[in-house]
Enzyme design. Structure first.
Site, short mmCIF file in Angstrom:
data_model
loop_
_atom_site.label_atom_id
_atom_site.label_comp_id
_atom_site.label_asym_id
_atom_site.label_seq_id
_atom_site.Cartn_x
_atom_site.Cartn_y
_atom_site.Cartn_z
N ARG A 94 42.27 43.93 53.00
CA ARG A 94 43.18 44.83 52.25
C ARG A 94 43.89 44.12 51.10
O ARG A 94 44.93 44.57 50.61
CB ARG A 94 44.22 45.47 53.16
CG ARG A 94 43.59 46.30 54.26
CD ARG A 94 44.52 47.39 54.75
NE ARG A 94 43.83 48.20 55.72
CZ ARG A 94 43.83 47.95 57.03
NH1 ARG A 94 44.50 46.94 57.51
NH2 ARG A 94 43.16 48.73 57.84
N LYS A 116 42.58 45.95 36.10
CA LYS A 116 41.42 46.77 36.45
C LYS A 116 40.37 45.89 37.11
O LYS A 116 39.96 44.88 36.52
CB LYS A 116 40.82 47.44 35.21
CG LYS A 116 41.59 48.65 34.75
CD LYS A 116 40.86 49.38 33.64
CE LYS A 116 41.66 50.57 33.15
NZ LYS A 116 41.05 51.23 31.99
N GLU A 158 36.46 43.88 20.88
CA GLU A 158 37.65 44.38 21.60
C GLU A 158 38.92 44.00 20.82
O GLU A 158 39.91 44.73 20.86
CB GLU A 158 37.72 43.81 23.02
CG GLU A 158 36.62 44.31 23.96
CD GLU A 158 36.83 45.74 24.50
OE1 GLU A 158 37.81 46.40 24.11
OE2 GLU A 158 35.99 46.19 25.30
N LYS A 204 47.43 44.42 24.21
CA LYS A 204 46.97 45.00 25.48
C LYS A 204 48.09 44.96 26.53
O LYS A 204 48.35 45.95 27.22
CB LYS A 204 45.74 44.26 25.99
CG LYS A 204 45.45 44.67 27.42
CD LYS A 204 44.04 44.60 27.86
CE LYS A 204 43.95 45.25 29.24
NZ LYS A 204 42.64 45.19 29.82
N GLU A 214 47.10 53.98 34.01
CA GLU A 214 46.41 54.86 33.07
C GLU A 214 46.71 56.34 33.28
O GLU A 214 45.81 57.17 33.32
CB GLU A 214 44.89 54.59 33.13
CG GLU A 214 44.19 54.97 31.85
CD GLU A 214 42.78 54.41 31.73
OE1 GLU A 214 42.65 53.18 31.68
OE2 GLU A 214 41.84 55.20 31.70
N ARG A 218 47.78 54.35 28.44
CA ARG A 218 46.76 53.30 28.54
C ARG A 218 45.38 53.79 28.06
O ARG A 218 44.52 52.98 27.72
CB ARG A 218 46.70 52.77 29.98
CG ARG A 218 45.75 51.59 30.12
CD ARG A 218 45.88 50.87 31.43
NE ARG A 218 44.90 49.80 31.52
CZ ARG A 218 44.89 48.88 32.46
NH1 ARG A 218 45.82 48.87 33.39
NH2 ARG A 218 43.95 47.95 32.47
N ASN A 222 40.96 52.77 25.65
CA ASN A 222 39.56 53.19 25.81
C ASN A 222 38.95 53.69 24.51
O ASN A 222 37.86 54.25 24.51
CB ASN A 222 39.48 54.31 26.86
CG ASN A 222 39.80 53.78 28.24
OD1 ASN A 222 39.49 52.65 28.55
ND2 ASN A 222 40.45 54.59 29.04
N HIS A 225 35.21 53.64 23.80
CA HIS A 225 34.51 53.44 25.07
C HIS A 225 33.81 54.70 25.59
O HIS A 225 32.93 54.58 26.43
CB HIS A 225 35.49 52.93 26.14
CG HIS A 225 35.80 51.46 26.00
ND1 HIS A 225 36.42 50.95 24.88
CD2 HIS A 225 35.57 50.41 26.81
CE1 HIS A 225 36.57 49.64 25.03
NE2 HIS A 225 36.06 49.28 26.19
N HIS A 229 30.48 53.25 26.44
CA HIS A 229 30.01 53.17 27.83
C HIS A 229 28.71 53.97 28.02
O HIS A 229 27.86 53.57 28.82
CB HIS A 229 31.07 53.71 28.79
CG HIS A 229 32.01 52.65 29.28
ND1 HIS A 229 33.19 52.94 29.89
CD2 HIS A 229 31.93 51.30 29.26
CE1 HIS A 229 33.81 51.81 30.22
NE2 HIS A 229 33.07 50.81 29.83
N HIS A 243 28.74 44.14 26.14
CA HIS A 243 29.73 45.22 26.19
C HIS A 243 30.39 45.46 24.83
O HIS A 243 30.51 46.60 24.37
CB HIS A 243 30.78 44.88 27.26
CG HIS A 243 31.91 45.85 27.31
ND1 HIS A 243 31.75 47.15 27.77
CD2 HIS A 243 33.22 45.75 26.94
CE1 HIS A 243 32.93 47.78 27.69
NE2 HIS A 243 33.82 46.95 27.19
N1 GLY Z 1 39.79 47.79 29.05
C1 GLY Z 1 40.74 48.82 28.93
C2 GLY Z 1 41.85 48.72 29.91
O1 GLY Z 1 42.01 47.71 30.55
O2 GLY Z 1 42.56 49.67 30.10
#
Ligand code: GLY
Length: 341
Positions: A94, A116, A158, A204, A214, A218, A222, A225, A229, A243
């Site tokens: 956990r 993330k 990025e 960031k 998010e 946040r 993206n 993306h 993506h 990426h």
């Molecule tokens: N890579 C975008 C974020 O961490 O929210």
């Protein structure tokens, strides 16, 4: 790092690398930590290994060496290692503590901070994961010297994204830096010495600190993306594309949409298109795949049920707008622009 590890019981320090970071970065890391003993696991490099099987390898490794809740996992590598190692640590018992030591530009400016964690699953990027912050992210630009140009460019995409959502000033600074320094060796030193690296990370971190899970704001991170993506996931079935390249192509399509939908100045599209053609090249993607790419955009995590794909777009540089629902026809037009270049 030794301060950070001072309370780790004997036998409870674990290090995760991939075959690239084990070869190029582990020797530098060993210099930093001196004689602190650790258990090492090395995974095969490459985004295609950011999967459940690799997570199981990490869980098995921790179990085999009797990792307890006091254990610390150090993720030494690029985004694949920090995302996957973070996920394995967040779920083992956990949750055990983990430290990220990013070794690529992409991981330094993006993947390694913000909490993330995750893996790709059933061909969908990062669809399984958690929000779990590392105990710490330690950044040492010395690792950047180990990178080939395409890896630097991938991370730089990025940074361009951060600049586009932050301010005209940051955007212009990066465009100048690119013009003056690439492809010269000086690029890495300049990134650090001019403060461009630190500024990008700060953009960031400021966003994440205001909206760690998010819920809204946040989503500006993206930008690029939704399309990026989709291109990356489509490619994953054949060969992985870097990426940041996919994000750069995604940003070109999404700035196109920003011009059409929100009146973003056309100059931004021209500047970004120029960067793409000069440094990144055309999208390595089958241009007949437009319909399939649009379907993939429905798998994006920003989406709401029963709506067309959700985008973050720009009203101008430094003025991102989240939750922009765009029709399939408009997306198709943006992809047509991207593939016509
Ligand atoms: N890579 C975008 C974020 O961490 O929210």
């Amino acid at each position: 790092i030794s301060t950070l590890l001072s309370d780790v019981p004997e036998g409870q320090l674990f290090v995760l690398t991939d075959t690239n970071s084990a070869e190029h970065c582990l020797p530098l890391f060993v210099d930093f930590i001196g004689d602190i003993p650790y258990h090492l696991l090395t995974l095969e490099a490459g985004e295609k290994n950011k999967n459940l099987e690799s997570v199981q390898l990490v869980w098995n490794f921790l179990l085999k060496h009797r990792a307890t809740r006091e254990a610390v996992l150090i993720n030494l590598g690029g985004g694949m290692i920090t995302d996957l190692g973070g996920f394995a640590a967040a779920t083992y018992m956990r949750g055990i503590r983990f430290v990220n030591i990013p070794t690529t530009l992409l991981a330094m400016v993006d993947a390694s901070s913000g909490g993330k964690t995750g893996i790709d699953y059933q061909g969908v990027k990062n669809v399984i994961g958690t929000f779990t912050p590392p105990v710490s992210t330690l950044i040492n630009p010395v690792f950047l010297r180990t990178l080939p140009t395409d890896e630097l460019l991938s991370g730089f995409a990025e940074m361009l994204k951060h600049a586009l959502i932050a301010s005209q000033e940051e955007w212009v600074k990066l465009l100048q830096l690119l013009d003056e320094e690439l492809p010269h060796n000086q690029f890495v030193e300049t990134l650090n010495d001019t403060g461009a690296l630190q500024a990008s990370i700060a953009i960031k971190e400021k966003v994440v600190s205001q909206d760690p899970h998010e819920a809204g704001l946040r989503k500006i991170l993206n930008f690029g993306h939704t399309v990026g993506h989709a291109i990356e996931s489509a490619a994953l079935e054949r060969n992985a594309l870097p990426h940041g390249y996919c994000v750069l192509w995604g940003m070109v399509a999404e700035v196109y949409l920003s011009v059409v939908k929100l009146g973003c100045p056309r100059e931004v599209l021209q500047q970004l298109t120029q960067v793409m053609l000069q440094y990144y090249g055309r999208p390595q993607c089958d241009c007949n795949q437009r319909e399939q790419l649009i379907q993939r955009m429905y798998q994006d995590k920003k989406n709401s049920a029963n709506r067309t794909p959700n985008f973050t777009l720009l009203r101008a540089v430094g003025e991102p707008k989240i939750n922009q629902y765009v029709s399939e026809q408009d997306i198709d037009e943006a992809l047509e622009y991207l593939f016509s270049l």
